[in-house]
Design an enzyme around this catalytic site. Structure first.
Site: not given
Ligand code: NAD
Length: 499
Positions: A174, A249, A283, A383
């Protein structure tokens, strides 16, 4: 009407069973990139069932054969690199050079994991009884659910899907709702590379419904999630109730430390790249600069000039250095933090507001520097995920390390120093999953473990051979060819006497 991005289930591209759609928007031009199926729990269930059915054969396909398909994936990604990179600029806004790098990571990962098809190493060890053999093997787990963010829309899905597939699992993927078309084009590469139907499936749609249905589906054994700490921890708690294995992550609050003896010219280049590359939405982005007192003024002056000189605009223009942020709401969230920083008493040096390089279009935000930040301020702890850098002055290396380590996250850190003793003390004491010496906080390579400590995750790592730990179970095998009952720990002495 724009082309519809569909789900790929059991080898077929299908509209959502809900019949609903949503739109993917270009954050620079605000044009529609694609209409997208707004899927629901029924679509997720169909994909999981397709994956479950395909698993019967895929797990028995010899890993070297699985590896050959992954090599073809790598080859096709090379051929499609430019098209995918251009689509990435359009769908999430990063500049074209970085978008090419994002695809390149997936290419590197495909060849690395293709090679794992002839390794997937287990081990043997001596056993305590005569005429007996012991070994430990990596085994596949079944159907895995992959949930990814929008900021590395090809690289991150590759870090998850390629190790999962080489280990013999089937995948339901997804992608983020902001990058569904890139997710679908990524999966098309696997289809074209000859991956059997059902082995890799994609469901596009909102996180709340699709992501949640996938993470809680009883037939999904492993959930690999990259995204925000808030969503990740909620999923972790649910998964614990359901007995699933989870790899997380999550967020970061990464810092670069600059010591008095550092090469400042190099540090300025690295800080600018790490803080404002991908518009601060990595990230591993640098969001804190911890600077020793003796070079504070000189470094900040140079950084100010460099930051002001950055060219904002549409990332398809090769000369643009900073693109838009991913969405209107993301831009608002960043601006709220800037207001918080001002209210907390930090000094706004430059930036701090919307930018408008495309005359009224796009979600641009000015690269922003805050000086005189103290470690307890929210802009130094939380963050922001945008182009905002907080500068904190310290007296000593010990204080710098302490400030680095006192945030809730532990993804990446860096130190600029010409002193080898200081560098090694930093390597020892910085409490992050990734440490750089004389380099910014971004730039991981796929053959090493990627991930962070504390609030950044749950101890799992992506990339490298460590990625296999998320997607395999260990199976210990004992072969007794003595022809008699030999009870370990009990018969050891008598059996040896009988020898
Ligand atoms: P997000 O948590 O909003 O979304 C991530 C994914 O989860 C998306 O596919 C989203 O549709 C899905 N999602 C949202 N709500 C959900 C739920 N209730 N149940 C299951 N899935 C759900 O994050 P984002 O805004 O897409 O990404 C930014 C974040 O990702 C930042 O905090 C960043 O630091 C982190 N990030 C971490 C790494 C790492 O390797 N540590 C790498 C890249 C991004």
């Amino acid at each position: 009407m724009a082309e519809l991005v569909k789900n790929y289930i059991g080898g077929e591209w299908l509209a959502a069973r809900t019949g609903e759609t949503f739109q993917s928007i270009n954050p620079a031009t605000e044009e529609v990139v694609a209409d997208v199926a707004r899927s629901g729990a029924d679509d997720v269930n169909a994909a999981v069932q397709a994956a479950k059915a395909a698993y019967k054969n895929w797990r028995l396909t010899p890993a070297p054969r699985r590896g050959e398909i992954l090599y073809r994936v790598g080859q096709l990604l090379m051929e499609r690199k430019e098209d995918l990179a251009r689509l990435m600029v359009q769908e999430m806004g990063k500049v074209i050079a970085e978008a090419r790098g994002d695809v390149q990571e997936a290419i590197d990962m495909a060849f690395f994991m293709g090679g794992e098809g002839r390794r997937l190493l287990g081990y043997t060890a001596p056993v305590e009884m005569p005429n007996k053999f012991g070994m430990a093997l990596r085994d596949s787990v079944g159907v895995v659910g992959l949930i990814t963010p929008w900021n590395f829309p090809i690289a991150i899905p590759s870090w998850k899907s390629l190790p999962a597939l080489i280990a013999g699992n089937c995948v339901v993927f997804k992608p983020a709702s902001d990058t569904p078309k890139l997710g679908a084009e990524f999966v098309r590469v696997f289809q074209d590379a000859g991956l059997p139907p059902g082995v890799m499936n994609i469901i596009v749609g909102p996180g709340g419904s699709v992501g949640n249905a996938l993470a809680t589906h009883p037939d999904v054994r492993v959930v690999s999630f990259t995204g925000s700490t808030e969503v990740g921890y909620r999923m972790y708690a649910q998964a614990a109730q359901l007995g699933k294995k989870v790899s997380l992550e999550l967020g970061g609050k990464n810092a670069i430390i600059v010591m008095d003896d550092a090469n400042l010219e190099l540090a300025v280049e690295a800080i600018t790249w790490s803080a404002f590359g991908t518009t601060g939405q990595r990230c591993t982005a640098t969001s804190r600069l911890i600077v020793q007192k003796g070079v504070h003024r000189e470094l900040v002056d140079a950084l100010y000039e460099k930051t002001k000189s950055l060219k904002l605009g549409y990332g398809l223009d090769e000369s643009v250095q900073v693109g838009p942020v991913v969405s209107r709401s993301a831009r608002e969230g960043i601006h709220e933090y800037v207001e918080i920083g001002k209210n907390e008493g930090a000094t706004l040096l430059t930036g701090g507001g919307f930018a408008d390089p495309l005359d009224g279009k796009g979600f641009f935000y000015l690269p922003t520097l805050f000086d005189n930040v103290t470690p307890d301020m929210r802009i130094a702890r939380e963050e922001i995920f945008g182009p905002v850098l907080s500068i904190i002055e310290v007296e000593t290396l010990d204080e710098a390390v302490e400030v680095n380590n006192q945030v809730a996250y532990g993804l990446s850190s860096s130190i600029f120093t010409e002193n080898v003793n200081a560098a090694f003390r930093a390597i020892r004491d910085l409490s992050t999953g990734i440490v750089y010496i004389n380099h910014g906080t971004t730039g991981a390579e796929i053959q090493f473990p990627f991930g962070g400590t504390r609030g950044t995750g749950n101890g799992m790592r992506e990339a490298g051979q460590t990625a296999l730990d998320s997607f395999t179970e260990w199976k210990a095998v004992y072969v007794d060819y003595s022809g008699r009952l030999q009870r370990a720990q009990i018969d050891t002495e008598t059996i040896l006497k009988d020898q």
